[in-house]
Design a protein around this motif. Structure first.
Motif, mmCIF file in Angstrom:
data_model
loop_
_atom_site.group_PDB
_atom_site.id
_atom_site.type_symbol
_atom_site.label_atom_id
_atom_site.label_comp_id
_atom_site.label_asym_id
_atom_site.label_seq_id
_atom_site.Cartn_x
_atom_site.Cartn_y
_atom_site.Cartn_z
ATOM 1 N N ARG A 202 -6.974 9.723 -7.107
ATOM 2 C CA ARG A 202 -7.903 8.245 -7.254
ATOM 3 C C ARG A 202 -7.283 7.204 -8.051
ATOM 4 N N SER B 68 0.791 -1.158 -0.140
ATOM 5 C CA SER B 68 0.009 -0.360 0.353
ATOM 6 C C SER B 68 0.555 1.607 0.090
ATOM 7 N N ASN C 83 -7.789 3.948 -9.685
ATOM 8 C CA ASN C 83 -9.099 2.894 -10.152
ATOM 9 C C ASN C 83 -8.505 1.504 -9.908
ATOM 10 N N TRP D 145 -7.316 -1.638 -4.376
ATOM 11 C CA TRP D 145 -8.291 -0.732 -3.760
ATOM 12 C C TRP D 145 -7.725 0.668 -3.752
ATOM 13 N N TRP D 146 -8.019 1.839 -3.515
ATOM 14 C CA TRP D 146 -8.079 3.012 -3.194
ATOM 15 C C TRP D 146 -9.170 3.631 -2.270
ATOM 16 N N ASN D 147 -8.664 3.910 -1.540
ATOM 17 C CA ASN D 147 -9.363 4.673 -0.220
ATOM 18 C C ASN D 147 -9.230 5.404 0.506
ATOM 19 N N ASN D 148 -9.257 7.058 0.495
ATOM 20 C CA ASN D 148 -8.718 8.133 1.626
ATOM 21 C C ASN D 148 -7.629 7.946 1.061
ATOM 22 N N SER D 149 -7.102 9.026 -0.530
ATOM 23 C CA SER D 149 -5.398 9.046 -0.660
ATOM 24 C C SER D 149 -4.401 7.403 0.448
#
Length: 119
Positions: A59, A53, A61, A82-86
């Motif tokens: 973002r 990570s 995708n 996944w991508w979540n909050n930077s």
């Protein structure tokens, strides 16, 4: 196992099984280049044999191919999961060699958790 079970399916299964392997929290400056885009500077937040990570303000995708380049190493192909909050999570296309994994961790842990700049 049916003949329609592809090598990508086998990798995905192995990568999910590997999620029980240690995901080492670490701080490594790197660059990440999404397919069709420009590379950007990032910091790898954790690393395992199957993925990583890293910080990604914009973002990315799921399904996007990308290349991670760590200091003094060749680029490694991965896929955004996944991508979540930077923060982006990616799976390597080929599992990281355990010896290379251990060498990366040893190199970046040698500062007792202190962030080491590549500049």
């Amino acid at each position: 196992m049916s003949s329609s079970f592809t090598s990508q399916d086998r990798y995905s299964t192995a990568a999910q099984e590997d999620r029980s392997a240690p995901r080492t929290r670490i701080s490594i400056p790197a660059s990440l280049r999404p397919s069709g885009g420009r590379s950007f500077q990032t910091v790898v937040q954790d690393l395992s044999l199957s993925g990583f990570s890293a910080m990604a303000i914009n973002r990315l995708n799921p399904g996007t191919l990308c290349w991670l380049t760590l200091p003094n190493m060749e680029s490694m192909e991965a896929e955004v999961i996944w991508w979540n909050n930077s923060l982006v999570g990616c799976a390597f296309h080929q599992l990281l060699n355990p010896i290379i994994h251990d060498n990366i961790l040893a190199q970046w842990r040698s500062g007792n958790g202190i962030f080491r700049s590549i500049m």
